[in-house]
Write a protein that holds these residues in place. Structure first.
Motif, mmCIF file in Angstrom:
data_model
loop_
_atom_site.group_PDB
_atom_site.id
_atom_site.type_symbol
_atom_site.label_atom_id
_atom_site.label_comp_id
_atom_site.label_asym_id
_atom_site.label_seq_id
_atom_site.Cartn_x
_atom_site.Cartn_y
_atom_site.Cartn_z
ATOM 1 N N UNK A 112 0.831 -1.218 0.000
ATOM 2 C CA UNK A 112 0.000 0.000 0.000
ATOM 3 C C UNK A 112 0.862 1.264 0.000
ATOM 4 N N UNK A 113 1.953 1.228 0.756
ATOM 5 C CA UNK A 113 2.833 2.406 0.757
ATOM 6 C C UNK A 113 3.510 2.579 -0.603
ATOM 7 N N UNK A 114 3.861 1.451 -1.221
ATOM 8 C CA UNK A 114 4.515 1.523 -2.542
ATOM 9 C C UNK A 114 3.582 2.151 -3.567
ATOM 10 N N UNK A 115 2.312 1.761 -3.532
ATOM 11 C CA UNK A 115 1.365 2.319 -4.503
ATOM 12 C C UNK A 115 1.228 3.833 -4.286
ATOM 13 N N UNK A 123 2.276 11.302 -10.592
ATOM 14 C CA UNK A 123 1.344 12.443 -10.554
ATOM 15 C C UNK A 123 -0.042 12.048 -11.021
ATOM 16 N N UNK A 124 -0.462 10.815 -10.685
ATOM 17 C CA UNK A 124 -1.782 10.327 -11.097
ATOM 18 C C UNK A 124 -2.551 9.878 -9.855
ATOM 19 N N UNK A 125 -3.859 9.642 -10.039
ATOM 20 C CA UNK A 125 -4.654 9.175 -8.896
ATOM 21 C C UNK A 125 -5.028 7.706 -9.038
ATOM 22 N N UNK A 126 -4.860 7.161 -10.236
ATOM 23 C CA UNK A 126 -5.290 5.782 -10.491
ATOM 24 C C UNK A 126 -4.255 5.075 -11.357
ATOM 25 N N UNK A 139 5.331 -14.599 1.113
ATOM 26 C CA UNK A 139 4.012 -14.174 0.621
ATOM 27 C C UNK A 139 2.871 -14.907 1.324
ATOM 28 N N UNK A 140 1.883 -14.131 1.764
ATOM 29 C CA UNK A 140 0.652 -14.723 2.292
ATOM 30 C C UNK A 140 -0.485 -14.209 1.415
ATOM 31 N N UNK A 141 -1.072 -15.097 0.592
ATOM 32 C CA UNK A 141 -2.083 -14.645 -0.373
ATOM 33 C C UNK A 141 -3.199 -13.812 0.255
ATOM 34 N N UNK A 142 -3.655 -14.197 1.433
ATOM 35 C CA UNK A 142 -4.775 -13.452 2.036
ATOM 36 C C UNK A 142 -4.364 -12.019 2.354
ATOM 37 N N UNK A 143 -3.106 -11.832 2.748
ATOM 38 C CA UNK A 143 -2.621 -10.484 3.065
ATOM 39 C C UNK A 143 -2.518 -9.640 1.790
ATOM 40 N N UNK A 144 -2.018 -10.262 0.710
ATOM 41 C CA UNK A 144 -1.952 -9.548 -0.575
ATOM 42 C C UNK A 144 -3.363 -9.162 -1.008
ATOM 43 N N UNK A 145 -4.308 -10.102 -0.859
ATOM 44 C CA UNK A 145 -5.693 -9.839 -1.275
ATOM 45 C C UNK A 145 -6.290 -8.682 -0.476
ATOM 46 N N UNK A 146 -5.987 -8.636 0.819
ATOM 47 C CA UNK A 146 -6.517 -7.528 1.634
ATOM 48 C C UNK A 146 -5.960 -6.193 1.146
ATOM 49 N N UNK A 147 -4.660 -6.160 0.861
ATOM 50 C CA UNK A 147 -4.044 -4.908 0.390
ATOM 51 C C UNK A 147 -4.648 -4.491 -0.941
ATOM 52 N N UNK A 151 -6.785 -1.107 -1.957
ATOM 53 C CA UNK A 151 -6.326 -0.216 -3.038
ATOM 54 C C UNK A 151 -7.401 -0.064 -4.108
ATOM 55 N N UNK A 152 -8.050 -1.164 -4.409
ATOM 56 C CA UNK A 152 -9.111 -1.137 -5.434
ATOM 57 C C UNK A 152 -10.292 -0.295 -4.929
ATOM 58 N N UNK A 153 -10.688 -0.538 -3.677
ATOM 59 C CA UNK A 153 -11.835 0.192 -3.120
ATOM 60 C C UNK A 153 -11.556 1.695 -3.076
ATOM 61 N N UNK A 154 -10.290 2.047 -2.863
ATOM 62 C CA UNK A 154 -9.933 3.472 -2.804
ATOM 63 C C UNK A 154 -9.766 4.068 -4.201
ATOM 64 N N UNK A 155 -9.900 3.237 -5.230
ATOM 65 C CA UNK A 155 -9.760 3.735 -6.611
ATOM 66 C C UNK A 155 -8.316 3.958 -7.018
#
Ligand SMILES: NC(=O)c1ccc[n+]([C@@H]2O[C@H](COP(=O)([O-])OP(=O)(O)OC[C@H]3O[C@@H](n4cnc5c(N)ncnc54)[C@H](OP(=O)(O)O)[C@@H]3O)[C@@H](O)[C@H]2O)c1
Length: 320
Positions: A112-115, A123-126, A139-147, A151-155
């Motif tokens: 999330x911080x990287x995005x 200089x973009x929002x999406x 890697x924990x797939x569920x953790x990636x999915x939550x992130x 990110x998707x919900x926030x657009x």
């Protein structure tokens, strides 16, 4: 091109070639973006647009953020540019620093911080597509999915993909995701043939001499079956086939280029495009002239015989 893409739509149908922005932004030492960097990036991006490229590939680490920063400067100076393209970037690789070794990080916090950093530098929002750059051993797939869900919900991100993953890794990650992975970016080229050898040398005792191929088993098949767009990094083999006399394969590449009245680079890309997996080559040249010449790749169609001649000569060993 309309985004979000409908499920199972191949990016390749929208843009056969991708422009890889790793060469943009000057040196790898940090520091400010210069006018020279901006002029260089502008020429490269215009050349890519001229040959029909509409997807531009980034990573947060390229030139330590400067590739995205210089691209962001182009978008700022030409506000119409963003609407002419889709942007893809990657995260998950962390460089070594005073306190840590180089490592991979798919933690939700890091993703999330990287995005946020990617959006800020561009200089973009999406961001249209986010790729996870290299498999994180933790890697924990569920953790990636939550992130990704946040990110998707926030657009902030439209789609998720991966890079440098084999079939089992994609399958494992996909179990936690509500949406399909849209892409897997892998090193695929005439200089990196394991992805083909994995299929052609199965059940061949000689295959033991090419152990790298075994790891690829099922990767192309998984991607095709599940509509994951394969993207080829290193598609120009980093210029290794440039010199006609350098090796047998380079000679054949140049001969076939001559037959089709095109360049060696266009033949390398056409070889990838000819494969039925629907591979999308990522062009990494920083030279506007070389980028423009790559446009020929979508014009020429290699015959089955030319395709195999290139493959067998490049692998340096007859098929079983
Ligand atoms: N997912 C990953 O792990 C990963 C890893 C690496 C790269 N990538 C992505 O894939 C893109 C392409 O990868 P890449 O840069 O490794 O591979 P590439 O496109 O095969 O190679 C580009 C390099 O080859 C040189 N080159 C190409 N044709 C040449 C010729 N005819 N004569 C001399 N030099 C020539 C270019 O120099 P000039 O600039 O002078 O043309 C440039 O340095 C990158 O931009 C990046 O977006 C992804």
């Amino acid at each position: 091109m309309s985004f979000p893409l409908p499920l199972q739509t191949h990016l390749r149908d929208v843009t056969p070639l991708v422009y890889g922005c790793m060469a943009l932004g000057g040196d790898w030492n940090g520091g400010p973006v210069t006018e020279t960097d901006i002029a260089h990036a502008h020429a490269a991006v215009e050349a890519a647009l001229d040959i029909g490229v509409t997807l531009f590939d980034h990573a947060d680490i390229y030139r330590r953020g400067k590739a995205e920063a210089v691209f962001g400067e182009l978008l700022k100076r030409d506000p119409g540019l963003r609407a002419r393209m889709r942007l893809q970037s990657k995260c998950g690789i962390r460089f070594a620093d005073d306190a840590n070794v180089g490592r991979f990080d798919f933690s939700a916090d890091h993703i999330e911080r990287s995005v946020d950093g990617i959006l800020q530098r561009l200089g973009i929002t999406h961001l249209d597509i986010l790729l996870l750059h290299r498999p994180d051993a933790l890697m924990e797939p569920a953790e990636v999915a939550r992130a990704f869900g946040r990110l998707k919900a926030a657009g902030k991100v439209g789609h998720l993909g991966v890079s440098n993953m084999h079939a089992a890794q994609m399958r494992w990650l996909q179990t936690a995701l509500d949406e399909p992975l849209v892409a897997n970016q892998l090193e695929l080229s005439l200089a990196k043939l394991d992805f083909i050898d994995a299929g052609t040398t199965f059940n061949d005792p000689q295959a033991a001499t090419r152990p790298g191929a075994a790891a690829w088993a099922g990767t192309l098949e998984y991607a095709q079956q599940h509509g994951v767009q394969l993207q080829a990094w290193g598609s120009l083999a980093q210029g290794r086939f440039n010199e006609p006399a350098a090796s047998g394969a380079a000679k054949v590449v140049h001969e076939i280029a001559e037959t089709h009245r095109t360049t060696a680079n266009a033949v390398l890309l056409a070889w990838l495009l000819r494969h039925p997996a629907g591979i999308q080559p990522v062009i990494g040249s920083g030279s506007a002239e070389r980028i423009r010449a790559c446009g020929d790749a979508t014009r020429i169609q290699l015959s089955r015989e030319e395709w195999y001649r290139l493959y067998v000569t490049a692998r340096g060993q007859a098929l079983p």
